[in-house]
Design a protein around this motif. Structure first.
Motif, PDB file in Angstrom:
ATOM      1  N   SER A 112       0.836  -1.198   0.000  1.00 47.24           N
ATOM      2  CA  SER A 112       0.000   0.000   0.000  1.00 47.24           C
ATOM      3  C   SER A 112       0.873   1.250   0.000  1.00 47.24           C
ATOM      4  O   SER A 112       2.077   1.190   0.254  1.00 47.24           O
ATOM      5  CB  SER A 112      -0.936   0.018   1.210  1.00 47.24           C
ATOM      6  OG  SER A 112      -0.215  -0.195   2.408  1.00 47.24           O
ATOM      7  N   PHE A 113       0.224   2.378  -0.259  1.00 47.09           N
ATOM      8  CA  PHE A 113       0.886   3.681  -0.264  1.00 47.09           C
ATOM      9  C   PHE A 113       0.066   4.628   0.592  1.00 47.09           C
ATOM     10  O   PHE A 113      -1.171   4.626   0.534  1.00 47.09           O
ATOM     11  CB  PHE A 113       0.993   4.224  -1.690  1.00 47.09           C
ATOM     12  CG  PHE A 113       1.463   5.653  -1.769  1.00 47.09           C
ATOM     13  CD1 PHE A 113       2.813   5.952  -1.815  1.00 47.09           C
ATOM     14  CD2 PHE A 113       0.555   6.706  -1.797  1.00 47.09           C
ATOM     15  CE1 PHE A 113       3.262   7.271  -1.888  1.00 47.09           C
ATOM     16  CE2 PHE A 113       0.989   8.022  -1.872  1.00 47.09           C
ATOM     17  CZ  PHE A 113       2.339   8.311  -1.915  1.00 47.09           C
ATOM     18  N   MET A 114       0.757   5.474   1.369  1.00 50.07           N
ATOM     19  CA  MET A 114       0.072   6.410   2.252  1.00 50.07           C
ATOM     20  C   MET A 114       0.619   7.817   2.037  1.00 50.07           C
ATOM     21  O   MET A 114       1.824   8.039   2.137  1.00 50.07           O
ATOM     22  CB  MET A 114       0.258   5.988   3.711  1.00 50.07           C
ATOM     23  CG  MET A 114      -0.465   6.852   4.726  1.00 50.07           C
ATOM     24  SD  MET A 114      -0.199   6.182   6.400  1.00 50.07           S
ATOM     25  CE  MET A 114      -1.084   7.390   7.387  1.00 50.07           C
ATOM     26  N   LEU A 115      -0.260   8.748   1.740  1.00 47.66           N
ATOM     27  CA  LEU A 115       0.094  10.161   1.679  1.00 47.66           C
ATOM     28  C   LEU A 115      -0.050  10.732   3.086  1.00 47.66           C
ATOM     29  O   LEU A 115      -1.120  10.662   3.694  1.00 47.66           O
ATOM     30  CB  LEU A 115      -0.833  10.901   0.712  1.00 47.66           C
ATOM     31  CG  LEU A 115      -0.546  12.389   0.501  1.00 47.66           C
ATOM     32  CD1 LEU A 115       0.777  12.584  -0.238  1.00 47.66           C
ATOM     33  CD2 LEU A 115      -1.685  13.063  -0.261  1.00 47.66           C
ATOM     34  N   VAL A 116       1.028  11.281   3.601  1.00 46.12           N
ATOM     35  CA  VAL A 116       1.081  11.773   4.979  1.00 46.12           C
ATOM     36  C   VAL A 116       1.156  13.297   4.965  1.00 46.12           C
ATOM     37  O   VAL A 116       2.030  13.871   4.319  1.00 46.12           O
ATOM     38  CB  VAL A 116       2.301  11.186   5.713  1.00 46.12           C
ATOM     39  CG1 VAL A 116       2.512  11.859   7.062  1.00 46.12           C
ATOM     40  CG2 VAL A 116       2.125   9.681   5.890  1.00 46.12           C
ATOM     41  N   SER A 117       0.220  13.947   5.678  1.00 48.80           N
ATOM     42  CA  SER A 117       0.196  15.400   5.636  1.00 48.80           C
ATOM     43  C   SER A 117      -0.250  15.992   6.977  1.00 48.80           C
ATOM     44  O   SER A 117      -0.476  15.267   7.953  1.00 48.80           O
ATOM     45  CB  SER A 117      -0.724  15.873   4.496  1.00 48.80           C
ATOM     46  OG  SER A 117      -0.476  17.225   4.175  1.00 48.80           O
ATOM     47  N   PHE A 118      -0.364  17.308   6.999  1.00 48.40           N
ATOM     48  CA  PHE A 118      -0.608  18.067   8.224  1.00 48.40           C
ATOM     49  C   PHE A 118      -2.090  18.189   8.544  1.00 48.40           C
ATOM     50  O   PHE A 118      -2.502  18.140   9.694  1.00 48.40           O
ATOM     51  CB  PHE A 118       0.017  19.459   8.059  1.00 48.40           C
ATOM     52  CG  PHE A 118       0.133  20.258   9.322  1.00 48.40           C
ATOM     53  CD1 PHE A 118       1.197  20.064  10.191  1.00 48.40           C
ATOM     54  CD2 PHE A 118      -0.812  21.223   9.632  1.00 48.40           C
ATOM     55  CE1 PHE A 118       1.314  20.810  11.361  1.00 48.40           C
ATOM     56  CE2 PHE A 118      -0.701  21.989  10.789  1.00 48.40           C
ATOM     57  CZ  PHE A 118       0.366  21.781  11.656  1.00 48.40           C
ATOM     58  N   GLY A 119      -2.904  18.364   7.516  1.00 49.57           N
ATOM     59  CA  GLY A 119      -4.331  18.582   7.715  1.00 49.57           C
ATOM     60  C   GLY A 119      -4.649  20.051   7.891  1.00 49.57           C
ATOM     61  O   GLY A 119      -3.782  20.857   8.240  1.00 49.57           O
ATOM     62  N   GLY A 120      -5.898  20.404   7.650  1.00 51.22           N
ATOM     63  CA  GLY A 120      -6.320  21.782   7.808  1.00 51.22           C
ATOM     64  C   GLY A 120      -7.824  21.898   7.855  1.00 51.22           C
ATOM     65  O   GLY A 120      -8.545  20.994   7.398  1.00 51.22           O
ATOM     66  N   PRO A 121      -8.352  22.983   8.425  1.00 49.86           N
ATOM     67  CA  PRO A 121      -9.804  23.164   8.533  1.00 49.86           C
ATOM     68  C   PRO A 121     -10.455  23.340   7.173  1.00 49.86           C
ATOM     69  O   PRO A 121      -9.845  23.869   6.251  1.00 49.86           O
ATOM     70  CB  PRO A 121      -9.933  24.427   9.389  1.00 49.86           C
ATOM     71  CG  PRO A 121      -8.673  25.194   9.121  1.00 49.86           C
ATOM     72  CD  PRO A 121      -7.604  24.152   8.948  1.00 49.86           C
ATOM     73  N   LEU A 180       4.299   2.110   2.134  1.00 52.85           N
ATOM     74  CA  LEU A 180       5.271   3.165   1.857  1.00 52.85           C
ATOM     75  C   LEU A 180       4.564   4.506   1.944  1.00 52.85           C
ATOM     76  O   LEU A 180       3.434   4.644   1.468  1.00 52.85           O
ATOM     77  CB  LEU A 180       5.858   3.002   0.456  1.00 52.85           C
ATOM     78  CG  LEU A 180       7.104   2.132   0.327  1.00 52.85           C
ATOM     79  CD1 LEU A 180       7.489   2.001  -1.145  1.00 52.85           C
ATOM     80  CD2 LEU A 180       8.265   2.709   1.121  1.00 52.85           C
ATOM     81  N   ALA A 181       5.216   5.488   2.546  1.00 48.78           N
ATOM     82  CA  ALA A 181       4.589   6.790   2.741  1.00 48.78           C
ATOM     83  C   ALA A 181       5.395   7.898   2.077  1.00 48.78           C
ATOM     84  O   ALA A 181       6.630   7.876   2.076  1.00 48.78           O
ATOM     85  CB  ALA A 181       4.442   7.087   4.230  1.00 48.78           C
ATOM     86  N   PHE A 182       4.674   8.880   1.533  1.00 51.80           N
ATOM     87  CA  PHE A 182       5.273  10.117   1.058  1.00 51.80           C
ATOM     88  C   PHE A 182       4.761  11.229   1.947  1.00 51.80           C
ATOM     89  O   PHE A 182       3.557  11.434   2.071  1.00 51.80           O
ATOM     90  CB  PHE A 182       4.894  10.393  -0.397  1.00 51.80           C
ATOM     91  CG  PHE A 182       5.407  11.722  -0.908  1.00 51.80           C
ATOM     92  CD1 PHE A 182       6.725  11.853  -1.298  1.00 51.80           C
ATOM     93  CD2 PHE A 182       4.573  12.832  -0.973  1.00 51.80           C
ATOM     94  CE1 PHE A 182       7.207  13.075  -1.759  1.00 51.80           C
ATOM     95  CE2 PHE A 182       5.039  14.050  -1.433  1.00 51.80           C
ATOM     96  CZ  PHE A 182       6.359  14.178  -1.826  1.00 51.80           C
ATOM     97  N   PHE A 183       5.694  11.945   2.602  1.00 48.57           N
ATOM     98  CA  PHE A 183       5.324  13.063   3.465  1.00 48.57           C
ATOM     99  C   PHE A 183       5.274  14.330   2.611  1.00 48.57           C
ATOM    100  O   PHE A 183       6.186  14.579   1.822  1.00 48.57           O
ATOM    101  CB  PHE A 183       6.351  13.271   4.576  1.00 48.57           C
ATOM    102  CG  PHE A 183       6.461  12.149   5.575  1.00 48.57           C
ATOM    103  CD1 PHE A 183       5.730  10.982   5.437  1.00 48.57           C
ATOM    104  CD2 PHE A 183       7.311  12.273   6.663  1.00 48.57           C
ATOM    105  CE1 PHE A 183       5.838   9.944   6.353  1.00 48.57           C
ATOM    106  CE2 PHE A 183       7.430  11.248   7.600  1.00 48.57           C
ATOM    107  CZ  PHE A 183       6.694  10.077   7.441  1.00 48.57           C
ATOM    108  N   THR A 184       4.233  15.153   2.807  1.00 50.52           N
ATOM    109  CA  THR A 184       4.137  16.404   2.040  1.00 50.52           C
ATOM    110  C   THR A 184       5.046  17.467   2.652  1.00 50.52           C
ATOM    111  O   THR A 184       4.644  18.595   2.940  1.00 50.52           O
ATOM    112  CB  THR A 184       2.689  16.914   1.976  1.00 50.52           C
ATOM    113  OG1 THR A 184       2.189  17.095   3.313  1.00 50.52           O
ATOM    114  CG2 THR A 184       1.806  15.946   1.213  1.00 50.52           C
TER     115      THR A 184
END
Length: 347
Positions: A10-19, A110-114
């Motif tokens: 699998s692949f995971m996009l990793v990010s901060f998030g926002g309102p 596997l993850a890609f961090f933004t």
């Protein structure tokens, strides 16, 4: 079978998030600041930034578009990995994403961090967040490993160089008549001292400047949010513009948010409003280069970084003097122990 022997599934996009609306802003900021001794006045100040844009950060919609582009890129290249998305501070949160992945039978992702540059908040903290989410999900939570930093990948450099060149062309001048300022989120000096953030940023900026033939360039910072007594990376972008203009009178300026993958709230407020207003007051013609966003070459870079790790490609592409960054972060990589209250990072 050991963890290292499990195939990536699998692949995971990793990010901060926002309102994504006015009612989300304060709960979001409370998530960001949980456990941090930050005055409420500072939280309200940052909340006011969001009010300029209807309480909506662009980051989540950007990530939806990036996910769609990555899925299409994976399919066209024969990368057979389902794509997931998890955030640190807003939905979809890491525990929910990992639970869904577990339910879907994923075991190693596997993850890609933004975040394209190494520092505590842009790398190690995400890894700590994911470990905490794995513990919350419990037995069977998938392993998550990040791909290497792509700050000097040729496709990232080409993406940003094209963005800079587009702004120079829009201004209607030759490159030699333009001042270029590369910007990134400022971080506390105590964080910068234990990572390669500055080194990576300066190298990426140099590579982009060389690509477009810009000799009058510098690296500056923005969005500092710590207390005045705490040293952060400088100079601030607006301070730098004013000082340079006082010294030599800037005619044309291109501001390049190289430290941001997408148009976060910081980009929109600090550059498109504050820096743009300053330039207008001083008679400077300013262009703001686009972030990497979902540009085809940037999406291709994500796919290529994944292919390196799954063994589909033997090439580890990098340009410049620093070479391809490590796949696995050393145990002491990007360590940070705040000595004073931390600030807020609006996104």
């Amino acid at each position: 079978m050991s963890e290292e022997e499990l195939p990536y599934d699998s692949f995971m996009l990793v990010s901060f998030g926002g309102p994504e609306g006015p009612d989300d802003v304060m709960p979001f900021l409370e998530n960001v600041l949980r456990g941090k001794n930050v005055p409420r006045e500072r939280m309200l100040e940052v909340a006011e930034h969001y009010s300029h844009f209807g309480g909506v950060s662009p980051i989540n919609e950007h990530n939806r578009q990036l996910l769609a582009a990555i899925r299409t890129e994976f399919e066209s290249a024969g990368v057979d990995l389902p794509v997931y998305w998890g955030n640190r501070n807003w939905n979809p949160l890491f525990p929910d994403t990992l639970q869904q992945m577990k339910d879907d039978g994923c075991r190693r992702s596997l993850a890609f961090f933004t975040s394209m540059f190494s520092c505590y908040s842009g790398c190690r903290q995400y890894r700590e967040n994911i470990i905490a989410a794995q513990e919350q999900v419990g037995e069977g939570a998938p392993i998550v490993e990040k791909v290497r930093m792509g700050f000097n990948h040729p496709l990232f450099i080409e993406t940003m160089a094209e963005s800079v060149q587009n702004e120079i062309d829009t201004l209607g001048v030759v490159t030699s008549d333009v001042t270029v300022l590369f910007t990134a989120h400022s971080i506390p000096m105590s964080m910068a001292d234990n990572c390669d953030y500055e080194k990576q940023l300066r190298e990426a900026s140099r590579l982009v400047a060389d690509k477009v033939g810009a000799s009058d360039w510098n690296l500056v910072y923005q969005s500092r949010s710590g207390p005045p007594q705490q040293p952060w990376l400088e100079p601030d972008v607006c301070d730098a513009i004013a000082e340079m203009d006082d010294q030599k009178k800037i005619g044309h300026l291109v501001v390049v948010p190289i430290g941001f993958v997408s148009d976060h709230m910081e980009v929109m407020f600090d550059l498109d409003e504050e820096a743009a207003d300053l330039c207008q007051q001083r008679g400077i013609k300013m262009g703001r280069a686009k972030t990497a966003g979902t540009s085809p070459k940037f999406v291709q870079m994500v796919r290529m970084l994944v292919e390196e790790r799954i063994g589909k490609s033997q090439q580890k592409l990098a340009v410049g003097e620093l070479g391809a960054w490590h796949d696995v972060c050393p145990a002491d990589c990007c360590q940070y122990t705040p000595r004073r209250p931390q600030g807020v990072r609006p996104t």
